[in-house]
Design a protein around this motif. Structure first.
Motif, short mmCIF file in Angstrom:
data_model
loop_
_atom_site.label_atom_id
_atom_site.label_comp_id
_atom_site.label_asym_id
_atom_site.label_seq_id
_atom_site.Cartn_x
_atom_site.Cartn_y
_atom_site.Cartn_z
N PRO A 386 0.80 -1.23 0.00
CA PRO A 386 0.00 0.00 0.00
C PRO A 386 0.83 1.27 0.00
N TYR A 387 2.12 1.16 0.31
CA TYR A 387 2.96 2.36 0.37
C TYR A 387 3.58 2.70 -0.98
N LEU A 388 3.48 1.81 -1.96
CA LEU A 388 3.97 2.13 -3.31
C LEU A 388 3.15 3.28 -3.88
N PRO A 389 3.78 4.21 -4.55
CA PRO A 389 3.07 5.41 -5.01
C PRO A 389 1.84 5.13 -5.85
N PHE A 390 1.87 4.08 -6.70
CA PHE A 390 0.71 3.84 -7.55
C PHE A 390 -0.46 3.24 -6.78
N ASN A 391 -0.25 2.91 -5.50
CA ASN A 391 -1.34 2.43 -4.66
C ASN A 391 -1.88 3.51 -3.72
N HIS A 392 -1.33 4.71 -3.77
CA HIS A 392 -1.81 5.78 -2.90
C HIS A 392 -3.21 6.22 -3.32
N THR A 393 -3.91 6.86 -2.40
CA THR A 393 -5.22 7.44 -2.67
C THR A 393 -5.18 8.92 -2.32
N VAL A 394 -6.15 9.65 -2.85
CA VAL A 394 -6.21 11.09 -2.60
C VAL A 394 -6.33 11.37 -1.10
N ASP A 395 -7.10 10.55 -0.40
CA ASP A 395 -7.29 10.78 1.04
C ASP A 395 -6.12 10.19 1.82
N SER A 396 -4.92 10.71 1.53
CA SER A 396 -3.69 10.24 2.18
C SER A 396 -2.75 11.41 2.41
N VAL A 397 -1.84 11.20 3.35
CA VAL A 397 -0.69 12.07 3.52
C VAL A 397 0.54 11.20 3.28
N VAL A 398 1.36 11.56 2.30
CA VAL A 398 2.53 10.76 1.97
C VAL A 398 3.77 11.39 2.58
N TYR A 399 4.65 10.56 3.10
CA TYR A 399 5.89 10.99 3.74
C TYR A 399 7.06 10.23 3.11
N THR A 400 8.20 10.88 2.98
CA THR A 400 9.40 10.10 2.71
C THR A 400 9.71 9.24 3.92
N GLY A 401 9.61 9.80 5.10
CA GLY A 401 9.75 9.11 6.38
C GLY A 401 9.17 10.00 7.46
N THR A 402 9.02 9.47 8.66
CA THR A 402 8.48 10.24 9.78
C THR A 402 9.55 10.40 10.85
N HIS A 403 9.17 10.97 11.98
CA HIS A 403 10.12 11.14 13.09
C HIS A 403 10.60 9.80 13.64
N ASP A 404 9.86 8.72 13.37
CA ASP A 404 10.27 7.39 13.85
C ASP A 404 11.15 6.65 12.85
N ASN A 405 11.32 7.19 11.66
CA ASN A 405 12.17 6.56 10.64
C ASN A 405 13.57 7.14 10.67
N ASP A 406 14.49 6.41 10.10
CA ASP A 406 15.80 6.97 9.80
C ASP A 406 15.60 8.09 8.78
N THR A 407 16.58 8.97 8.64
CA THR A 407 16.52 9.92 7.54
C THR A 407 16.54 9.13 6.23
N THR A 408 16.04 9.72 5.17
CA THR A 408 15.99 8.98 3.91
C THR A 408 17.39 8.61 3.43
N LEU A 409 18.35 9.51 3.57
CA LEU A 409 19.71 9.19 3.16
C LEU A 409 20.28 8.06 4.02
N GLY A 410 20.05 8.12 5.33
CA GLY A 410 20.52 7.05 6.21
C GLY A 410 19.86 5.72 5.89
N TRP A 411 18.55 5.75 5.64
CA TRP A 411 17.83 4.54 5.25
C TRP A 411 18.38 3.96 3.96
N TYR A 412 18.59 4.78 2.96
CA TYR A 412 19.07 4.33 1.65
C TYR A 412 20.45 3.70 1.78
N ARG A 413 21.31 4.33 2.56
CA ARG A 413 22.66 3.81 2.74
C ARG A 413 22.67 2.48 3.49
N SER A 414 21.65 2.23 4.32
CA SER A 414 21.61 1.01 5.12
C SER A 414 21.11 -0.21 4.35
N LEU A 415 20.55 0.00 3.14
CA LEU A 415 19.97 -1.10 2.37
C LEU A 415 21.06 -1.95 1.73
#
Length: 506
Positions: A386-415
């Motif tokens: 459900p988090y893939l962009p083509f599965n999003h709906t208008v009644d949504s708020v999309v985030y790269t990440g939240t306060h509970d996630n790693d930063t996007t750069l940190g997340w990407y580097r950890s993969l």
């Protein structure tokens, strides 16, 4: 078929001009993460400068975390009060400008919590001596309007300082709110109580000015309400019958979530659980008053742990982890009906992450609450994620990440290499460096609101993460500095805001 939010009818009414009725861009930054001379960010000039940055970038939503007073760990999700503002966020600049304070007591160039509190106490003495009639009238009006929670909060804080320890460790007459003991405490601690109430006047007056400034520049403030309150809080002490406690005030059961992608043993939050039967018997007045305060502070509000309004995870207090808990039904449908009857124009966003059942989703959809889509969760599993962009709906708020996630750069580097390769291919092998491909992905989404943490706009790594769920050390401390903000950053963000239809004109 999902309808655009501005065409949705809520409980037989229409919101005249819903904030999320049009495409918008937002930035997630807690007040404490602002730059400044104090040990945390505050409601001073840097907050106004940040609003100016957002407006220049075409960003029309500033999302932040709860702003209540915190305990020693700094977690905004374990507030000492659900109504009060955190005194650490008070700026001394307006106190100086009003003439109630002569100078700042700086310690090695940084104003400590102790120094700030001392300065505010001097400001209170200055107010009593030199405040204008208008300021005195404003204070009296604030005290009268907010007395329903403020008087108990001020007494609670004064007693915490006097008694030490949590409220259930106080002398029994104070712990159990014996009327004579409380009257004696109010007389004994009158000076401290007056100062605490003055602090709240400063917080709310400063917040009101910042909110007006932001709104005048097209920026809406987006708040966050934890579903639960802290055990050691003014509300639990004041409204003990509304919580599932033992006779001496100790916890019988606690809140949390079962094992999930954040933690193999779940999360044992430790908050007391509600006695929903008692809350409902009073027409949910506790929650209505809580939301009334939030509507003073914010233009729209995220409800944290929304799934807990359909069923919550109950953990015996003797358990050290969240593994051995059980799901218990909650009266979410009746609660939200009461809230919308009280506040017909209330705009909420549901934090619907974690274990979401069809019943939870049905509750969210019944009240037409936008849910959340986290792009960092999108690239595991298959095409029905459900988090893939083509599965999003208008009644949504999309985030790269939240306060509970790693930063996007940190997340990407950890993969691992394979997953990074897959994500690069998904993003069309963008010539932009991460995190900008994921930011672009958020802005392209059909979700009404796209929110990017400030760390991602600045391209920062894991060392700038705000919180790691399941841990208690090293969280909530991150702050940015203006020298990290490149001179063309606002213009680069604005180009993407306009390109992807998220510009909102005044």
């Amino acid at each position: 078929m999902d309808l655009p939010i501005d065409e949705i009818e809520l409980l037989g009414r229409r919101v005249a001009d819903p904030i999320l009725g049009r495409r918008r861009a937002g930035v997630l930054l807690h007040i404490t993460s602002l730059p400044g001379p104090a040990c945390v960010g505050a409601l001073g000039s840097n907050a106004y400068n940040f609003v100016d940055f957002l407006a220049a970038a075409g960003v029309s939503v500033w999302q932040m975390l709860p702003v209540n007073p915190t305990h020693g760990d700094g977690s905004p999700y374990q507030g000492i009060s659900m109504h009060a503002g955190n005194p650490r966020l008070i700026s001394l600049e307006p106190v100086l400008q009003a003439g109630w304070l002569d100078e700042l007591p700086l310690e090695e160039g940084v104003l400590s919590d102790k120094g700030r509190s001392f300065a505010l106490s001097l400001g209170w003495e200055g107010f009593k001596e030199r405040a204008s009639d208008e300021a005195r009238s404003e204070l009296e009006q604030f005290l009268a309007e907010q007395s329903g929670w403020l008087d108990d909060y001020a007494l609670f804080q004064a007693l915490r300082a006097e008694q030490g320890g949590a409220w259930w460790e106080w002398l029994p007459p104070l712990r159990d709110r014996d009327p004579l003991a409380l009257a004696q405490a109010r007389a004994r601690l009158a000076d401290q109580i007056s100062f605490i109430r003055f602090e709240q006047y400063l917080f709310f007056s400063q917040w009101g000015r910042l909110k007006r400034y932001a709104n005048e520049r097209g920026v809406k403030l987006f708040g966050d309400v934890p579903i639960f309150v802290a055990h050691d809080s003014a509300e639990v002490w004041t409204h003990r019958s509304l919580f599932d406690l033992l006779p001496d005030g100790q916890l019988r059961v606690v809140a949390g979530v079962p094992p999930d992608y954040f933690s193999e043993t779940g999360q044992r939050w430790g908050n007391p659980l509600y006695r929903w039967d008692m809350l409902e018997a009073d027409g949910f007045a506790f929650w209505i008053e809580r939301m009334r305060t939030q509507m003073m502070l914010f233009d729209l509000v995220r409800i944290d742990h929304f799934r807990g309004f359909e069923a919550y995870w109950e953990i015996p207090a003797v358990e050290q982890t969240a593994v051995n808990g059980r799901w218990v039904q909650a009266p979410g449908e009746r609660l939200f009906a009461a809230l919308y009857r009280a506040f017909p124009d209330l705009e909420l966003v549901a934090e619907d992450l974690g274990i979401i059942t069809p019943e939870v989703d049905a509750l969210r959809r019944h009240y037409h609450l936008p849910g959340m889509k986290i792009l960092q969760f999108a690239f595991s599993g298959d095409a029905d994620n459900p988090y893939l962009p083509f599965n999003h709906t208008v009644d949504s708020v999309v985030y790269t990440g939240t306060h509970d996630n790693d930063t996007t750069l940190g997340w990407y580097r950890s993969l691992d290499d394979g997953l990074r390769e897959y994500i690069d291919e998904y993003m069309g092998r963008s010539r932009e460096a991460m995190p900008w491909p994921l930011i672009r992905c958020a802005f392209i989404s059909c979700a009404s609101l796209a929110v990017v943490p400030m760390q991602d706009l600045l391209g920062l790594g894991s060392e700038c993460r705000m919180n790691t769920p399941g841990t208690t050390e090293g969280n909530w401390n991150w702050r940015f500095s203006w020298d990290q903000v490149e001179s063309d950053l606002a213009e680069r963000v604005r180009r993407r805001v306009v390109m992807f239809g998220r510009q909102v004109d005044l």
